[in-house]
Design a protein around this motif. Structure first.
Motif, PDB file in Angstrom:
ATOM      1  N   THR A 166       0.764  -1.226   0.062  1.00 51.89           N
ATOM      2  CA  THR A 166       0.138   0.004  -0.150  1.00 51.89           C
ATOM      3  C   THR A 166       0.805   1.232   0.093  1.00 51.89           C
ATOM      4  N   ALA A 167       2.092   1.113  -0.242  1.00 48.27           N
ATOM      5  CA  ALA A 167       3.142   2.268   0.108  1.00 48.27           C
ATOM      6  C   ALA A 167       3.093   3.338  -1.329  1.00 48.27           C
ATOM      7  N   PRO A 168       2.972   4.347  -1.053  1.00 48.86           N
ATOM      8  CA  PRO A 168       2.651   5.220  -2.332  1.00 48.86           C
ATOM      9  C   PRO A 168       4.120   5.111  -2.921  1.00 48.86           C
ATOM     10  N   GLY A 169       4.239   5.409  -4.104  1.00 51.60           N
ATOM     11  CA  GLY A 169       5.656   5.230  -4.775  1.00 51.60           C
ATOM     12  C   GLY A 169       5.705   5.068  -6.494  1.00 51.60           C
ATOM     13  N   ILE A 170       6.843   5.073  -7.053  1.00 51.44           N
ATOM     14  CA  ILE A 170       6.803   4.546  -8.395  1.00 51.44           C
ATOM     15  C   ILE A 170       7.036   3.162  -8.672  1.00 51.44           C
ATOM     16  N   TYR A 171       6.458   2.515  -9.432  1.00 49.34           N
ATOM     17  CA  TYR A 171       6.447   1.052  -9.733  1.00 49.34           C
ATOM     18  C   TYR A 171       6.782   0.891 -11.069  1.00 49.34           C
ATOM     19  N   SER A 172       7.300  -0.220 -11.580  1.00 50.45           N
ATOM     20  CA  SER A 172       7.539  -0.696 -12.735  1.00 50.45           C
ATOM     21  C   SER A 172       6.579  -1.813 -12.961  1.00 50.45           C
ATOM     22  N   SER A 173       6.213  -1.937 -14.485  1.00 45.89           N
ATOM     23  CA  SER A 173       5.425  -2.759 -14.909  1.00 45.89           C
ATOM     24  C   SER A 173       5.997  -4.228 -15.193  1.00 45.89           C
ATOM     25  N   THR A 174       7.560  -4.435 -15.021  1.00 49.75           N
ATOM     26  CA  THR A 174       8.029  -5.549 -15.336  1.00 49.75           C
ATOM     27  C   THR A 174       9.326  -5.712 -13.798  1.00 49.75           C
ATOM     28  N   GLU A 175       9.390  -6.694 -13.556  1.00 49.05           N
ATOM     29  CA  GLU A 175      10.564  -7.051 -12.350  1.00 49.05           C
ATOM     30  C   GLU A 175      11.750  -7.260 -12.913  1.00 49.05           C
ATOM     31  N   MET A 176      12.092  -7.229 -14.428  1.00 51.79           N
ATOM     32  CA  MET A 176      13.346  -7.443 -15.067  1.00 51.79           C
ATOM     33  C   MET A 176      13.178  -7.214 -16.420  1.00 51.79           C
ATOM     34  N   LEU A 177      14.252  -6.391 -16.881  1.00 54.92           N
ATOM     35  CA  LEU A 177      14.364  -5.990 -18.219  1.00 54.92           C
ATOM     36  C   LEU A 177      15.188  -7.261 -18.825  1.00 54.92           C
ATOM     37  N   ASP A 178      14.504  -8.423 -19.514  1.00 51.78           N
ATOM     38  CA  ASP A 178      15.420  -9.552 -19.991  1.00 51.78           C
ATOM     39  C   ASP A 178      15.358  -9.184 -21.585  1.00 51.78           C
ATOM     40  N   PHE A 179      16.702  -9.016 -21.922  1.00 52.59           N
ATOM     41  CA  PHE A 179      16.838  -8.705 -23.484  1.00 52.59           C
ATOM     42  C   PHE A 179      16.905  -9.957 -24.124  1.00 52.59           C
ATOM     43  N   GLY A 180      17.222 -11.154 -23.302  1.00 52.83           N
ATOM     44  CA  GLY A 180      17.201 -12.631 -24.112  1.00 52.83           C
ATOM     45  C   GLY A 180      18.488 -12.977 -24.536  1.00 52.83           C
ATOM     46  N   THR A 181      18.595 -13.725 -25.611  1.00 50.05           N
ATOM     47  CA  THR A 181      19.976 -14.219 -25.941  1.00 50.05           C
ATOM     48  C   THR A 181      20.281 -13.683 -27.549  1.00 50.05           C
ATOM     49  N   LEU A 182      21.210 -12.881 -27.315  1.00 48.50           N
ATOM     50  CA  LEU A 182      21.854 -11.773 -28.270  1.00 48.50           C
ATOM     51  C   LEU A 182      23.142 -12.421 -28.983  1.00 48.50           C
ATOM     52  N   ARG A 183      23.462 -12.088 -30.227  1.00 51.90           N
ATOM     53  CA  ARG A 183      24.448 -12.234 -30.665  1.00 51.90           C
ATOM     54  C   ARG A 183      25.356 -10.988 -31.067  1.00 51.90           C
ATOM     55  N   THR A 184      26.502 -10.968 -30.896  1.00 48.87           N
ATOM     56  CA  THR A 184      27.495  -9.549 -31.073  1.00 48.87           C
ATOM     57  C   THR A 184      27.330  -9.037 -32.433  1.00 48.87           C
ATOM     58  N   GLN A 185      26.650  -9.733 -33.374  1.00 44.79           N
ATOM     59  CA  GLN A 185      26.556  -8.964 -34.626  1.00 44.79           C
ATOM     60  C   GLN A 185      24.999  -8.548 -34.934  1.00 44.79           C
ATOM     61  N   ASP A 186      24.205  -8.638 -33.821  1.00 44.08           N
ATOM     62  CA  ASP A 186      22.708  -8.402 -33.968  1.00 44.08           C
ATOM     63  C   ASP A 186      22.637  -7.071 -33.811  1.00 44.08           C
ATOM     64  N   LEU A 187      21.292  -6.576 -34.210  1.00 44.30           N
ATOM     65  CA  LEU A 187      21.084  -5.049 -34.163  1.00 44.30           C
ATOM     66  C   LEU A 187      20.851  -4.798 -32.675  1.00 44.30           C
ATOM     67  N   PRO A 188      20.873  -3.737 -32.023  1.00 45.95           N
ATOM     68  CA  PRO A 188      20.609  -3.402 -30.620  1.00 45.95           C
ATOM     69  C   PRO A 188      19.093  -3.935 -30.507  1.00 45.95           C
ATOM     70  N   LYS A 189      18.911  -4.404 -29.339  1.00 47.84           N
ATOM     71  CA  LYS A 189      17.664  -4.984 -28.886  1.00 47.84           C
ATOM     72  C   LYS A 189      17.101  -3.827 -27.754  1.00 47.84           C
ATOM     73  N   VAL A 190      15.598  -3.381 -28.126  1.00 48.23           N
ATOM     74  CA  VAL A 190      15.326  -2.242 -27.566  1.00 48.23           C
ATOM     75  C   VAL A 190      13.836  -2.739 -26.600  1.00 48.23           C
ATOM     76  N   LEU A 191      13.976  -2.375 -25.321  1.00 46.75           N
ATOM     77  CA  LEU A 191      12.773  -2.785 -24.307  1.00 46.75           C
ATOM     78  C   LEU A 191      12.274  -1.213 -23.975  1.00 46.75           C
ATOM     79  N   ASN A 192      10.732  -1.431 -23.885  1.00 48.61           N
ATOM     80  CA  ASN A 192      10.410   0.020 -23.139  1.00 48.61           C
ATOM     81  C   ASN A 192      10.033  -0.205 -21.756  1.00 48.61           C
ATOM     82  N   LEU A 193      10.341   0.964 -20.921  1.00 50.90           N
ATOM     83  CA  LEU A 193      10.013   0.866 -19.581  1.00 50.90           C
ATOM     84  C   LEU A 193       8.734   1.505 -19.144  1.00 50.90           C
TER      85      LEU A 193
END
Length: 731
Positions: free
Chosen positions: A248-275
Motif C-alpha cells: 500500500t506504500a505510495p511510490g513509483i512502480y515498474s510494470s516488469t520485475e526485470m528487463l530481459d533482453f534474451g539471447t543476443l549475438r554480437t552482430q545483432d542489431l541493438p535490442k530495445v525494451l520499453n520501460l
C-alpha cells in the motif's frame, strides 16, 4: 562445488553408491546438533548441475543406530527457497530402524547454491544436513518471476516466452498455475485457441501464455506455474516460481520485475525494451533521470523528463532501453540495474534489474558467393557451393535453409542434408545455391534464412543488373527525357535530373557528357536517399553545384543530381540532343528535346500592381501574355518565386493551355489575401449575420463579396480599431 573439500568428495563417491542394506551394515556414525547419534544416507546431498526452473528430487535415509532409544522427529526446515524437503515417512525411528524424506532442488538463479536442513527432534536436539547444487541456464530460456513489486489493486502480467532448443517442433501440452491470485491467459487476450498456438518451431522462441497476477491484499505472495511439453517424460515438469510483493506504500512502480533482453549475438542489431512506470501516490511526480547502474557502454537510455500523474491506474511509457551486444565486451556488462530517480524526497529510487545472454561470434562466408549479375542476354545456370565458418565457442547446428519468396523464381537450394553441424572455429560445406537467370531484368536484395541453434542467421543473396534508374525532376511532367519545350532564340534554360543506384553494389560513374549544340551539364549533388528524398530537397539542389567533379562513385542506395543547361543562341527549329552517362555496365542515354523559335512571351501588365487591401479584403489583377512566336506555346505551370502565402493564382475556367501565335491571351487572375498570413490573429473582421444587422467580431476574416463599403470606410474602421487596442493596453 562450493563448500566441499577433497576428503568429503571421496566419501560422497562411495556413500552415494550404497544401497539401503549396505548402508544399514555400516558402522560409521556422524554426530550432529547436541551430539546425539543419527546417520544419513547419503551423508550429504549434491544435486550437481540442474537447469533453473527444472526440479530434481532425491531421497535421503535416516538411520537410528541406537539399540535402546527411539528418536522422534518433529520438523524439517531450510533457510533457502532453492531446496524443499518433504515430511518424514515415519515420525518415529525405532532402535536400529530407519525412515526417509525427499529433498527437491529447484534452482532459481544461475550459480552455486548450498544450504543446511535443520531436523528437529523431541528429545535429541537438532540435527543438520548439508545440501548442494549448481543452477545452470534453462534450455527453454525460462526463468522464475522474482522480485516483482506492485501497488494494491494493480497487476503484474509477464509474458511466458519458451525457446525450443530441439530440431523438432516443441508442443506445450500442459500449463497450470497455483494460487487464486495467479491466472493464465493467452498473450492475445483470447479465451481459447488451437494446439498450434502452443507449438514452437525448432530453435525459435515464442510467447505462449501470459501470467496475470492481481491482488487486493498487501502481502508477499508466492505462486507457481507448472509447464509440461512433449519433450518431457511423464514425471518431468518445468516449475516457475512467481513471487510478488503487494504493498500500500505510495511510490513509483515498474510494470516488469526485470528487463530481459534474451539471447543476443554480437552482430545483432541493438535490442530495445520499453520501460513503463506507474505513480500510486497522491501527487504528481516528475521523473528526473533514468540511467544504468553501473555505467554500461552496451546500454543506451532514450529518455526525456516526464511527470507521472498521481493515482494513475495504467502504466506509462517513460523510456526505451537499448542493449547493443556488439559493445558488451565482458560478462559484467551482461547484467545490471536501471536506476530511476524521481523528484520526490519521500520516494526511494527505483531499481529495475536487466540481463542479457551474449553469444560472442559470427558465421563467416564469402560475400561474392551470393552475389549474381543479370545480363541482357540469357545465361546458363550457375551453381555456387556455400561454406560457412563458425567463430562461436560452441558448435552451430543448421537445421533448415529458407529462401525468400521473391528469390524462389531464380534460386534453388541443392544438397542440403539437415541438420549440418559446424564445430567451433571450423568451416564446413552447407549447401549449393543454384542460380537460374531470368531474361527480365530485376534487382533482388534479400536474405536466405538459416535456422540454427543460435537463433536465425541472415545470409544475403543479391541479384543486380548494374543499370541506373533516372528521372527528370519536377515541374517537368515527362520523366524519361529532358524536354525544354519552346524556347526563344535568345533564351537559356536549366533542367535537373537524378540518377539512382538501386543495385546492391556500388557503381562508378566514369564520365558524363552531352551530344548536341548549346548543351552543357554539371554535377549538382551526391547523397543517400530515394525519389522522395530528391523531390523534397529540390529547392536546395536548384542552388547547388559540384561542377569541379568529373567522375563519382555511387554506393548502393545513393543518388546523383545533374543540371542540364540549354543556351538557344541561333539554333532555331527542332533541337534534339542527348546526355550520356557511362558505367562499367552501361552507357545510359537520356534524350534532350527542345523547339527554338524566334519570338517572345510578353506579360500584360508588365508590373502587377494590386490595389490597397487589409485582412478581410481580397484583391486581384488579371494576367495576360502576348505570344509573338509563329506557333502555339503550351503553359505548363504558374508559380510564385517568393514564399509569400498571401499571393496565389487561379486559372480561368475553360482557359486553354496553349497560347495562340500572334495573340494576347488572358491566362489567370493573381490574388492577394492579407488574411492568409495573420490567420486567427487579424486585427478585424466583419462577417454579416444579416444585411440589416452587421456585427463586429475581432479575429474573423471576411469574404470579398460580403464587404460593400468603400476604402475610406475601411481605413476609418482600421484606425478606430487600432486606437481601441492601444487604449486598452494591447499591442
Amino acid at each position: 562445488m562450493a563448500g566441499i573439500g577433497p576428503s568429503t568428495s571421496r566419501v560422497m563417491q562411495t556413500e552415494t553408491t550404497l544401497g539401503l542394506s549396505s548402508y544399514q551394515q555400516k558402522s560409521i556414525s556422524l554426530y550432529r546438533g547436541n551430539c546425539r547419534p543419527i546417520r544419513f544416507e547419503p551423508p550429504m546431498l549434491d544435486f550437481h548441475e540442474q537447469p533453473v526452473g527444472m526440479p530434481k528430487m532425491e531421497k535421503v535415509y535416516l538411520h537410528n543406530p541406537s539399540s535402546e532409544e527411539t528418536i522422534t522427529l518433529v520438523s524439517i526446515s531450510a533457510t533457502t527457497s532453492h531446496f524443499h524437503a518433504s515430511f518424514f515417512q515415519n515420525r518415529k525411528i525405532l532402535p536400529g530402524g530407519n525412515t526417509s524424506f525427499d529433498v527437491v532442488f529447484l534452482a532459481r538463479v544461475v550459480g552455486n547454491v548450498e544450504n543446511t536442513l535443520f531436523i528437529n527432534t523431541s528429545n535429541h536436539g537438532v540435527f543438520t544436513y548439508q545440501v548442494f547444487g549448481v543452477g545452470v541456464p534453462n534450455p527453454y530460456r525460462l526463468r522464475p518471476f522474482l522480485g516483482a513489486r506492485v501497488p494494491v489493486n494493480s497487476s503484474f502480467s509477464p509474458i511466458i516466452n519458451i525457446h525450443n532448443p530441439h530440431s523438432e517442433p516443441l508442443q506445450v501440452v500442459e500449463m497450470y498455475s497455483s494460487g487464486g491470485d495467479l491466472h493464465l491467459e493467452l498473450p492475445t487476450g483470447q479465451q481459447g485457441g488451437t494446439r498450434k498456438l502452443w507449438e514452437i518451431p525448432p530453435y525459435e522462441t515464442k510467447g505462449v501464455m501470459r501470467a496475470s497476477f492481481s491482488s487486493r491484499e498487501a502481502d508477499n505472495h508466492t505462486a507457481f506455474i507448472r509447464i509440461k511439453t512433449n519433450a518431457s517424460d511423464s514425471t518431468e515438469f518445468i516449475i516457475l516460481p512467481v513471487e510478488v510483493e503487494v504493498t500500500t506504500a505510495p511510490g513509483i512502480y515498474s510494470s516488469t520485475e526485470m528487463l530481459d533482453f534474451g539471447t543476443l549475438r554480437t552482430q545483432d542489431l541493438p535490442k530495445v525494451l520499453n520501460l513503463h512506470l506507474l505513480n500510486s501516490g497522491t501527487k504528481d511526480v516528475p521523473i528526473t533521470s533514468i540511467r544504468p547502474t553501473p555505467q554500461n557502454d552496451a546500454i543506451t537510455v532514450h529518455f526525456k523528463p516526464i511527470t507521472l500523474k498521481a493515482s494513475e491506474s495504467k502504466y506509462t511509457k517513460v523510456a526505451s532501453i537499448s542493449f547493443d551486444a556488439s559493445k558488451a565486451k565482458k560478462p559484467s556488462q551482461f547484467s545490471g540495474k536501471i536506476t530511476v530517480k524521481a523528484k520526490e524526497k519521500s520516494y526511494s529510487k527505483l531499481e529495475i534489474p536487466y540481463q542479457a545472454e551474449v553469444l560472442d561470434g559470427y558465421l563467416g562466408f564469402d560475400h561474392a558467393a551470393t552475389l549474381f549479375h543479370v545480363r541482357d542476354s540469357p545465361a546458363d545456370p550457375v551453381e555456387r557451393p556455400i561454406y560457412l565458418t563458425n567463430t562461436f565457442s560452441f558448435a552451430i547446428l543448421i537445421h533448415d535453409v529458407l529462401l525468400p519468396e521473391e528469390a524462389k523464381t531464380m534460386f534453388k537450394v541443392h544438397n542440403f542434408s539437415k541438420p549440418v553441424l559446424i564445430l567451433p572455429n571450423e568451416s564446413g560445406y552447407i549447401f549449393t545455391l543454384l542460380f537460374m537467370p531470368s531474361t527480365s531484368s530485376m534487382h533482388i536484395d534479400n536474405n536466405i534464412l538459416l535456422i540454427t541453434n543460435a537463433s536465425k542467421f541472415h545470409l544475403p543473396v543479391r541479384v543486380y543488373t548494374g543499370f541506373l534508374d533516372y528521372f527528370v525532376l519536377p515541374p517537368k511532367i515527362e520523366e524519361r527525357f529532358i524536354d525544354f519545350g519552346v524556347l526563344s532564340a535568345t533564351e537559356a534554360s536549366n533542367i535537373l535530373f537524378a540518377i539512382i543506384n538501386s543495385n546492391p553494389i556500388e557503381l562508378a560513374i566514369k564520365s558524363w557528357h552531352i551530344i548536341g549544340d548549346g548543351l552543357s551539364i554539371e554535377l549538382v549533388a551526391v547523397e543517400r536517399g530515394n525519389r522522395t528524398t530528391i523531390i523534397s530537397n529540390l529547392p536546395e539542389f536548384e542552388k547547388s553545384s559540384l561542377s569541379d567533379q568529373s567522375s563519382v562513385t555511387l554506393a548502393s542506395g545513393y543518388f546523383a543530381v545533374f543540371r542540364v543547361k540549354l543556351t538557344a543562341k541561333k539554333l532555331e527549329g527542332i533541337h534534339d540532343g542527348a546526355i550520356q552517362i557511362t558505367t562499367d555496365y552501361e552507357i545510359l542515354t537520356i534524350p534532350v528535346k527542345a523547339v527554338i523559335a524566334v519570338g517572345s512571351l510578353t506579360c500584360f501588365p508588365k508590373h502587377i500592381v494590386l490595389p490597397p487591401s487589409f485582412p478581410g479584403k481580397i484583391v486581384h489583377q488579371s494576367l495576360n501574355i502576348m505570344n509573338s512566336f509563329s506557333q502555339k506555346v503550351k503553359i505548363q505551370q504558374i508559380r510564385s518565386l517568393s514564399e509569400d502565402v498571401r499571393f496565389y493564382y487561379k486559372r480561368l475556367r475553360g482557359n486553354k493551355e496553349d497560347l495562340e501565335p500572334g495573340k494576347k491571351s488572358k491566362i489567370a487572375n493573381i490574388y492577394f489575401d492579407p488574411g492568409l498570413q495573420c490567420g486567427d490573429h487579424c486585427y478585424a473582421g466583419l462577417p454579416f449575420l444579416s444585411k440589416s444587422e452587421p456585427k463586429v467580431q475581432p479575429g474573423v476574416a471576411m469574404q470579398e463579396d460580403m464587404w460593400d463599403a468603400d476604402w475610406d470606410l475601411h481605413q476609418s474602421l482600421f484606425k478606430s480599431w487600432t486606437g481601441i487596442k492601444e487604449n486598452s493596453g494591447h499591442r
